[in-house]
Write an enzyme that holds these catalytic residues in place. Structure first.
Site, PDB file in Angstrom:
ATOM      1  N   THR A 138       0.858  -1.182   0.027  1.00 48.69           N
ATOM      2  CA  THR A 138      -0.131  -0.080   0.175  1.00 48.69           C
ATOM      3  C   THR A 138       0.790   1.240  -0.094  1.00 48.69           C
ATOM      4  O   THR A 138       2.036   1.492   0.481  1.00 48.69           O
ATOM      5  CB  THR A 138      -0.809  -0.081   1.303  1.00 48.69           C
ATOM      6  N   GLU A 375      -6.110  -5.671   4.234  1.00 45.55           N
ATOM      7  CA  GLU A 375      -5.666  -6.769   3.155  1.00 45.55           C
ATOM      8  C   GLU A 375      -7.128  -6.816   2.362  1.00 45.55           C
ATOM      9  O   GLU A 375      -7.756  -7.866   2.117  1.00 45.55           O
ATOM     10  CB  GLU A 375      -5.619  -8.139   3.973  1.00 45.55           C
ATOM     11  N   THR A 377     -10.703  -4.028   1.271  1.00 47.34           N
ATOM     12  CA  THR A 377     -11.850  -3.661   2.096  1.00 47.34           C
ATOM     13  C   THR A 377     -13.013  -4.665   1.638  1.00 47.34           C
ATOM     14  O   THR A 377     -12.898  -5.334   0.894  1.00 47.34           O
ATOM     15  CB  THR A 377     -11.941  -2.169   1.669  1.00 47.34           C
ATOM     16  N   GLU A 379     -15.554  -3.851   0.131  1.00 46.85           N
ATOM     17  CA  GLU A 379     -15.951  -3.572  -1.154  1.00 46.85           C
ATOM     18  C   GLU A 379     -15.116  -4.164  -2.079  1.00 46.85           C
ATOM     19  O   GLU A 379     -15.586  -4.517  -3.209  1.00 46.85           O
ATOM     20  CB  GLU A 379     -15.996  -1.970  -1.139  1.00 46.85           C
TER      21      GLU A 379
END
Length: 391
Positions: A138, A375, A377, A379
């Protein structure tokens, strides 16, 4: 929670808890009672990452659960791994998160895709807890949209020069080694990202800001900074350009980790709620006698059981080396949302006391939310599931 018999005849499941699982759970409870529970609120409030605790867990095999014994690990399966993470998560979500990140991400990446020399160099140190592992994907502006990463590397002879930053990295300060995903090709090219192993102390590599978080506060989260960091090509995992594909496969296993962690948090909140509902009296009787509370507990228990089934099914598929993308997303999505819902209801059952740090459910409540974010979301899990079922 029951968890004693989880069977699904249609898929050949047999989830009787093995003697090994029972022994592991008992060991973790005993260890946690002595080494975690007395300190967890101090660690939480002061944001202390207790490195020495992880060394001790390494001695018990908890830092290399899936690593074969030849590399110093415990050599266990994903079924035992779910037991490990969920049992730790019942006591402290933050410690469970760090154990999960160490096992499934950094250690897991090297285990799955490293060459023999890399495995023999790094896995024994990671599996025994001598070294703490970190994993860097990230960035500040590329969370779910990882292929737009701006951390890049250029080749100079036998070396690669890395420049850029990574954010939200578990063990970003204390980690002894990091597997970092870096762009080595064109933007948006899934074959333009490479995984490097970078050791702490490498010139040009340092930790940045430590995040001040709502929950999971004893699990260290920080920025990684690379400034002309020179890394030998022997530190590449696999081949240049394979990093993104590797990372997606690593995350398939990582989602089982977060599902297991979510399951542990939910179980901890449920067990605390059942105990409190039996002990707390209002209007001359235990509040468990009131249908409003009893029905809350019934819903909580049902959802925890469903999360457990999904998590162990994903673990079973992983053990069989079958495709697990959809089922790990099922488990991670559902279990993480259940952890939030159950811990929220737990605070409600405790009432005003649930809002204080004198009782455990406020911490379950704070810790649970990260499970729906880290790890991938909720969604993103739905996107993964939808794409898979619509193929």
């Amino acid at each position: 929670m029951s968890g004693e018999i989880l069977n699904d005849v249609s898929t050949g499941f047999d989830f009787h808890l093995t003697e090994n699982q029972k022994m592991i759970a008992d060991m973790i409870r005993k260890f946690g009672k002595e080494e975690i529970l007395p300190h967890l609120m101090h660690w939480d409030e002061e944001q202390i990452f207790p490195v020495d605790l992880f060394r001790k867990m390494g001695e018990l095999g908890l830092m290399g659960v899936l690593v074969p014994q030849e590399y110093g690990g415990a050599g266990l399966t994903y079924t035992e791994y779910v037991t490990v993470i969920s049992e730790i998560g019942k006591m402290c979500g933050a410690i469970g998160l760090s154990v999960a990140a160490h096992n499934s991400l950094c250690t897991g990446h090297i285990l799955q895709f490293g060459n023999e020399e890399q495995k023999r160099k790094y896995l024994p140190k990671l599996a025994t807890g001598q070294w703490i592992g970190a994993w860097g994907l990230t960035e500040a502006n590329t969370g779910s949209d990882a292929m737009r990463m701006k951390c890049v590397a250029r080749k100079e002879g036998d070396y690669w020069i890395i420049n850029g930053t990574k954010n939200w990295i578990t063990h970003g300060i204390s980690g002894d080694v990091v597997v970092v995903l870096v762009r080595t090709g064109e933007l948006l090219d899934s074959h333009g990202i490479t995984a490097f192993i970078v050791e702490r102390g490498t010139p040009g590599f340092r930790a940045g800001k430590k995040e001040n978080k709502l929950g999971m506060r004893a699990s260290e989260t920080a920025e990684l900074i690379f400034e002309n960091c020179k890394v030998h090509e022997s530190q590449i995992i696999g081949q240049p350009g394979e990093g993104f594909i590797q990372a997606m496969k690593v995350l398939d296993g990582g989602r089982i980790s977060i599902a297991a962690l979510s399951l542990g948090i939910a179980k901890g909140a449920l067990e605390a709620s059942v105990k409190y509902a039996k002990e707390r009296h209002q209007f001359g009787q235990p509040i468990a006698n009131f249908q409003a509370i009893a029905f809350k507990l019934a819903d909580m228990a049902t959802e925890v059981e469903a999360a457990e089934l999904l998590t162990f099914k994903a673990a079973d598929l992983k053990n069989k080396e079958e495709k697990v993308t959809r089922h790990s997303a099922f488990a991670k999505y559902y279990a993480s949302e259940v952890a939030v819902k159950v811990s929220t209801e737990a605070v409600q059952i405790f009432g005003g006391y649930g809002y204080t740090k004198d009782f455990p459910v406020e911490k379950y409540y704070r810790d649970s939310k990260l499970c729906t974010i880290g790890e991938g979301t909720s969604e993103i899990q739905k996107l993964v599931i939808a794409r898979d079922i619509l193929k």
